[in-house]
Enzyme design. Structure first.
Site, PDB file in Angstrom:
ATOM      1  N   GLU A 157       0.828  -1.216   0.000  1.00 53.98           N
ATOM      2  CA  GLU A 157       0.000   0.000   0.000  1.00 53.98           C
ATOM      3  C   GLU A 157       0.857   1.258   0.000  1.00 53.98           C
ATOM      4  OE1 GLU A 157      -3.228  -0.037   2.877  1.00 53.98           O
ATOM      5  OE2 GLU A 157      -3.248   2.151   2.962  1.00 53.98           O
ATOM      6  N   LYS A 193      -7.288  -0.714  11.844  1.00 53.72           N
ATOM      7  CA  LYS A 193      -6.653  -1.204  10.611  1.00 53.72           C
ATOM      8  C   LYS A 193      -5.447  -0.342  10.266  1.00 53.72           C
ATOM      9  CE  LYS A 193      -6.136  -1.645   5.922  1.00 53.72           C
ATOM     10  NZ  LYS A 193      -5.375  -0.804   4.985  1.00 53.72           N
ATOM     11  N   ASP A 230       4.519 -14.072  12.100  1.00 51.05           N
ATOM     12  CA  ASP A 230       3.186 -14.585  11.785  1.00 51.05           C
ATOM     13  C   ASP A 230       2.174 -13.437  11.910  1.00 51.05           C
ATOM     14  OD1 ASP A 230       0.680 -15.715  11.770  1.00 51.05           O
ATOM     15  OD2 ASP A 230       1.219 -17.398  13.065  1.00 51.05           O
ATOM     16  N   HIS A 252      -2.311   9.821  -1.258  1.00 52.72           N
ATOM     17  CA  HIS A 252      -2.424   8.545  -1.959  1.00 52.72           C
ATOM     18  C   HIS A 252      -2.421   8.706  -3.464  1.00 52.72           C
ATOM     19  CE1 HIS A 252      -4.203   5.360   0.944  1.00 52.72           C
ATOM     20  NE2 HIS A 252      -3.205   6.005   1.486  1.00 52.72           N
TER      21      HIS A 252
END
Ligand code: MEV
Length: 438
Positions: free
Chosen positions: A99, A277, A293, A390
């Site tokens: 991202e 998130k 992990d 972005h």
């Protein structure tokens, strides 16, 4: 281009160590130039640099030994977040992520944090929980008593499984017993608390749980089904806090906006999911770089956030002088030993770049990255909005997906951003025009 680890911007830097991660023009360098800087910072060998340079660094035979039915390996871009000062030590932070903007955002937040004192972080001892589920008990309370009476035997049996861990100062430490009412009736869950030292720990814990299960059956007369680690690693939490000057954030209005953003996350699970998130964007990128992990980390973070109602993993408050202080706390079961961490060649080099000596130090770094990521996201959201940053990087991906190569990429990006129309069909049209012109 010469790279200057700058300490000299008036009033901007208060804290600097000898080996500074404050690299103001790092993002302007070419990948090769950046590699040289990182090589020097981390003392990498030429061979280690070559592993990074060669983006296909997971040999097929090694991949074939890691999982089943291997046909290849997939790769993510690996970036370096700069400016991190954590507990007085400078870190360059490897982040593997697809991202755009995440690495830049973390670096930017870390730059603002170091205007004060950087990040203060701490982590618990690396104690994991293994669960042994005991069913079909006539008297669950009596079973609980018997298990607690058998504590020494259970711990001894568990520790027999891993003499190396015990020698390294770890091992099974404690036994807890919970009686639960479930849809299948009452059952007992034994928690085996294991100090896993520098490993993520699932293997060690699972082995111990399986080994003690027959003893637990013998003590209780019950039937054991599950014997497995819990990802809700509440004894293995990490914390970080930092203060961000209001001027650097964009003024009082931005500070106020961030407090409102935090309030929404605390009141609304729909927003809180995205808030958390954003935090995990940073944490998972570091975890991927070090081949940890990431599913375990996500499970741990979100289940911890959900204890007592889903809540943000960070909190924000205004200080007396108007600056913004943030805190983060979450379970971070991360390791620098075992699993793929010591096998994957890129992960090994990333660990050297990060320069962490223990799983605790890695957890502290990751907590700081999570806090930085959250600050950067909230600041952008309440100020200019997330899309501006972005847009250019997104446009570059779209241009390349449309087939633009070399100099075409920048031209297609420039025009799409100018037109505020970033779509693959538009990219193709512009590309066709460029190609017609020759
Ligand atoms: C995007 O990957 C992450 C953000 O949505 C996080 C947030 O909204 O806090 C920007």
């Amino acid at each position: 281009m010469v790279l200057v680890p700058l300490n000299s911007r008036e009033g901007e830097e208060r804290v600097e160590s000898l080996k500074s991660s404050r690299l103001p023009n790092f993002h302007e360098l070419s990948p090769e130039e950046r590699l040289r800087v990182v090589k020097e910072f981390a003392g990498l060998t030429e061979e280690e640099v070559e592993i990074l340079r060669n983006t296909g660094s997971l040999p097929l035979d090694l991949a074939n030994r890691m999982i089943e039915n291997v046909i290849g390996a997939t790769h993510l871009p690996l970036g370096i977040a700069t400016n991190f000062l954590i507990n007085g030590k400078d870190y360059l932070i490897p982040m593997a992520i697809e991202e755009p903007s995440v690495v830049a955002a973390a670096s930017n937040a870390a730059r603002m944090a170091r205007m004060k004192y950087g990040f203060r972080a701490s982590a618990d001892e690396p104690v994991m929980i293994g669960q042994v589920q005991v069913c079909k008990l006539k008297d669950p309370e009596e079973a609980r008593r018997r298990i607690l009476e058998g504590r020494e035997r259970i711990l001894a049996k568990a520790n027999e499984q891993d003499p190396l861990l015990v020698k390294a100062g770890g091992g099974a430490r404690e036994v807890e017993v919970r009686v639960l009412d479930t849809r299948m009736g009452p059952m007992v869950v034994v928690h085996l608390l294991v100090d896993v030292r520098d490993a993520m720990g699932a293997n060690a814990v699972n082995t111990m749980c399986e080994a003690v299960a027959p003893l637990v059956e013998e003590l209780t007369g019950g039937k054991v089904y599950l014997r497995i680690v819990s990802n809700l690693a509440v004894y293995r939490k990490a914390r970080a806090e930092a203060s961000f000057p209001k001027e650097a954030l964009g003024g009082e209005e931005v500070v106020e906006g961030i407090l409102y953003a935090h309030a929404l996350a605390a009141a609304d699970p729909f927003r809180c999911s995205t808030h958390n998130k954003g935090i995990m964007n940073g944490i998972i990128a570091v975890a991927l770089a070090l081949s940890n992990d990431v599913r375990a980390l996500e499970a741990g973070a979100h289940s911890y956030a959900a204890m007592g109602g889903y809540k943000p993993l960070t909190s924000w408050e205004r200080e007396e002088n108007g600056d913004l202080r943030g805190r983060i706390e979450l379970p971070l079961a991360v390791g620098v030993l075992g699993g793929a961490t010591g096998v994957h060649p890129v992960a090994r080099v990333c660990r050297k770049i990060l320069g962490v000596g223990s799983s605790k130090e890695l957890a502290e770094v990751m907590a700081a990255v999570g806090l930085a990521q959250n600050l950067a996201a909230l600041r952008a959201l309440v100020a200019e909005g997330i899309q501006r940053g972005h847009m250019k990087l997104h446009a570059r991906n779209v241009a390349m997906a449309a087939g633009a190569r070399g100099e075409q990429v920048e031209e297609v990006v420039r025009r799409m951003v100018e037109e505020r129309c970033i779509r693959i069909d538009r990219a193709r049209e512009i590309l066709a025009q460029l190609e017609q012109r020759g």
